[in-house]
Write a protein that holds these residues in place. Structure first.
Motif, PDB file in Angstrom:
ATOM      1  N   UNK A  27      49.458  38.885  25.680  1.00 51.16           N
ATOM      2  CA  UNK A  27      48.134  38.650  25.109  1.00 51.16           C
ATOM      3  C   UNK A  27      47.051  38.762  26.181  1.00 51.16           C
ATOM      4  N   UNK A  28      47.393  38.382  27.421  1.00 53.61           N
ATOM      5  CA  UNK A  28      46.466  38.515  28.550  1.00 53.61           C
ATOM      6  C   UNK A  28      46.309  39.974  28.954  1.00 53.61           C
ATOM      7  N   UNK A  29      47.413  40.693  29.025  1.00 49.97           N
ATOM      8  CA  UNK A  29      47.377  42.070  29.516  1.00 49.97           C
ATOM      9  C   UNK A  29      46.634  43.021  28.590  1.00 49.97           C
ATOM     10  N   UNK A  30      46.773  42.840  27.287  1.00 50.76           N
ATOM     11  CA  UNK A  30      46.177  43.804  26.369  1.00 50.76           C
ATOM     12  C   UNK A  30      44.666  43.921  26.541  1.00 50.76           C
ATOM     13  N   UNK A  31      43.909  42.829  26.491  1.00 58.43           N
ATOM     14  CA  UNK A  31      42.462  43.011  26.649  1.00 58.43           C
ATOM     15  C   UNK A  31      42.041  43.392  28.071  1.00 58.43           C
ATOM     16  N   UNK A  32      42.806  43.003  29.062  1.00 59.54           N
ATOM     17  CA  UNK A  32      42.434  43.298  30.442  1.00 59.54           C
ATOM     18  C   UNK A  32      42.688  44.761  30.773  1.00 59.54           C
ATOM     19  N   UNK A  33      43.874  45.249  30.435  1.00 57.94           N
ATOM     20  CA  UNK A  33      44.255  46.608  30.826  1.00 57.94           C
ATOM     21  C   UNK A  33      44.185  47.620  29.688  1.00 57.94           C
ATOM     22  N   UNK A  85      59.777  37.662  41.305  1.00 62.97           N
ATOM     23  CA  UNK A  85      58.681  38.631  41.256  1.00 62.97           C
ATOM     24  C   UNK A  85      57.953  38.684  42.600  1.00 62.97           C
ATOM     25  N   UNK A  86      57.643  37.526  43.154  1.00 61.85           N
ATOM     26  CA  UNK A  86      56.941  37.459  44.440  1.00 61.85           C
ATOM     27  C   UNK A  86      57.821  38.014  45.566  1.00 61.85           C
ATOM     28  N   UNK A  87      59.089  37.586  45.603  1.00 60.36           N
ATOM     29  CA  UNK A  87      59.999  38.083  46.646  1.00 60.36           C
ATOM     30  C   UNK A  87      60.177  39.597  46.553  1.00 60.36           C
ATOM     31  N   UNK A  88      60.271  40.118  45.351  1.00 60.43           N
ATOM     32  CA  UNK A  88      60.407  41.560  45.151  1.00 60.43           C
ATOM     33  C   UNK A  88      59.215  42.298  45.756  1.00 60.43           C
ATOM     34  N   UNK A  89      58.014  41.763  45.550  1.00 60.77           N
ATOM     35  CA  UNK A  89      56.812  42.394  46.104  1.00 60.77           C
ATOM     36  C   UNK A  89      56.712  42.219  47.612  1.00 60.77           C
ATOM     37  N   UNK A  91      59.355  41.958  49.702  1.00 58.99           N
ATOM     38  CA  UNK A  91      60.412  42.756  50.329  1.00 58.99           C
ATOM     39  C   UNK A  91      60.157  44.256  50.180  1.00 58.99           C
ATOM     40  N   UNK A  92      59.846  44.682  48.961  1.00 60.38           N
ATOM     41  CA  UNK A  92      59.691  46.111  48.691  1.00 60.38           C
ATOM     42  C   UNK A  92      58.256  46.600  48.846  1.00 60.38           C
ATOM     43  N   UNK A  93      57.306  45.675  48.904  1.00 61.65           N
ATOM     44  CA  UNK A  93      55.897  46.054  48.957  1.00 61.65           C
ATOM     45  C   UNK A  93      55.341  46.240  47.554  1.00 61.65           C
ATOM     46  N   UNK A  94      54.043  46.135  47.444  1.00 61.91           N
ATOM     47  CA  UNK A  94      53.401  46.242  46.132  1.00 61.91           C
ATOM     48  C   UNK A  94      53.441  47.677  45.621  1.00 61.91           C
ATOM     49  N   UNK A  95      53.177  48.646  46.484  1.00 60.55           N
ATOM     50  CA  UNK A  95      53.194  50.052  46.081  1.00 60.55           C
ATOM     51  C   UNK A  95      51.919  50.457  45.371  1.00 60.55           C
ATOM     52  N   UNK A 103      54.137  44.931  38.480  1.00 58.38           N
ATOM     53  CA  UNK A 103      54.056  45.485  37.123  1.00 58.38           C
ATOM     54  C   UNK A 103      52.926  44.894  36.316  1.00 58.38           C
ATOM     55  N   UNK A 104      52.638  43.616  36.519  1.00 61.65           N
ATOM     56  CA  UNK A 104      51.623  42.944  35.723  1.00 61.65           C
ATOM     57  C   UNK A 104      50.233  43.035  36.344  1.00 61.65           C
ATOM     58  N   UNK A 105      50.153  43.513  37.575  1.00 63.94           N
ATOM     59  CA  UNK A 105      48.866  43.637  38.236  1.00 63.94           C
ATOM     60  C   UNK A 105      48.316  42.311  38.749  1.00 63.94           C
ATOM     61  N   UNK A 106      49.152  41.296  38.848  1.00 55.85           N
ATOM     62  CA  UNK A 106      48.687  39.987  39.294  1.00 55.85           C
ATOM     63  C   UNK A 106      48.287  39.974  40.765  1.00 55.85           C
ATOM     64  N   UNK A 107      48.803  40.909  41.546  1.00 50.67           N
ATOM     65  CA  UNK A 107      48.483  40.943  42.975  1.00 50.67           C
ATOM     66  C   UNK A 107      47.385  41.952  43.297  1.00 50.67           C
ATOM     67  N   UNK A 108      46.755  42.500  42.268  1.00 44.40           N
ATOM     68  CA  UNK A 108      45.681  43.474  42.436  1.00 44.40           C
ATOM     69  C   UNK A 108      44.564  42.926  43.310  1.00 44.40           C
ATOM     70  N   UNK A 109      44.290  41.645  43.174  1.00 41.12           N
ATOM     71  CA  UNK A 109      43.181  41.019  43.890  1.00 41.12           C
ATOM     72  C   UNK A 109      43.637  40.347  45.175  1.00 41.12           C
ATOM     73  N   UNK A 110      44.909  40.511  45.545  1.00 40.08           N
ATOM     74  CA  UNK A 110      45.433  39.909  46.765  1.00 40.08           C
ATOM     75  C   UNK A 110      46.444  38.805  46.489  1.00 40.08           C
ATOM     76  N   UNK A 111      47.042  38.302  47.585  1.00 40.19           N
ATOM     77  CA  UNK A 111      48.092  37.291  47.458  1.00 40.19           C
ATOM     78  C   UNK A 111      47.552  35.935  47.018  1.00 40.19           C
TER      79      UNK A 111
END
Length: 145
Positions: A27-33, A85-89, A91-95, A103-111
């Protein structure tokens, strides 16, 4: 020692709260993205219909009251997923989009903002768990009358 929740209510409670988070995030993602097709096909079932059916099933099902302390246990699946989710980002980097681990774009604005979003999601999950608990216990009480 008495065995509590012989009907599996605690496990179902935790599962329903995890599914509730899926619905809230979508419900959060639909209006934002404005993701096209967010609620089409399998997404309609996995992110809208299944959560709503699980709410009704939990609220109306079960024969035992859910204790307040179990509302904290219900947040554990979200905590596990969030930590992964945090560990994955980390270890592997945000990309870069579309090959991003965020995937959810939660780190778009930084950690920092990403951590704040994670905290808000934990609180939202706990809030939903309290609402579901209250509804379940109220229906159970009404059925005893």
């Amino acid at each position: 020692m008495e065995l509590r929740y012989r009907d599996g209510s605690r496990n179902k409670y935790a599962g329903v709260c995890a599914v509730a988070l899926t619905l809230l995030v979508m419900l959060f993602l639909w209006p934002v993205f404005r993701v096209p097709g967010l609620y089409r096909g399998a997404n309609l079932w996995f992110h809208l219909v299944v959560p709503l059916v699980s709410f009704v099933s939990f609220i109306l099902g079960g024969r035992e009251k859910i204790a307040f302390r179990d509302s904290f246990v219900s947040v554990v699946p979200m905590l596990i997923y969030g930590i992964w989710y945090i560990l994955n980002n980390l270890i592997k980097g945000i990309g870069e989009w579309p090959a991003t681990n965020d995937w959810y774009g939660f780190l778009t604005w930084g950690w920092g903002p990403g951590a704040a979003i994670f905290l808000v999601l934990i609180l939202m999950t706990w809030g939903v768990s309290l609402l579901l608990r209250a509804a379940h216990n109220k229906i159970l009480k009404l059925s005893e009358v």
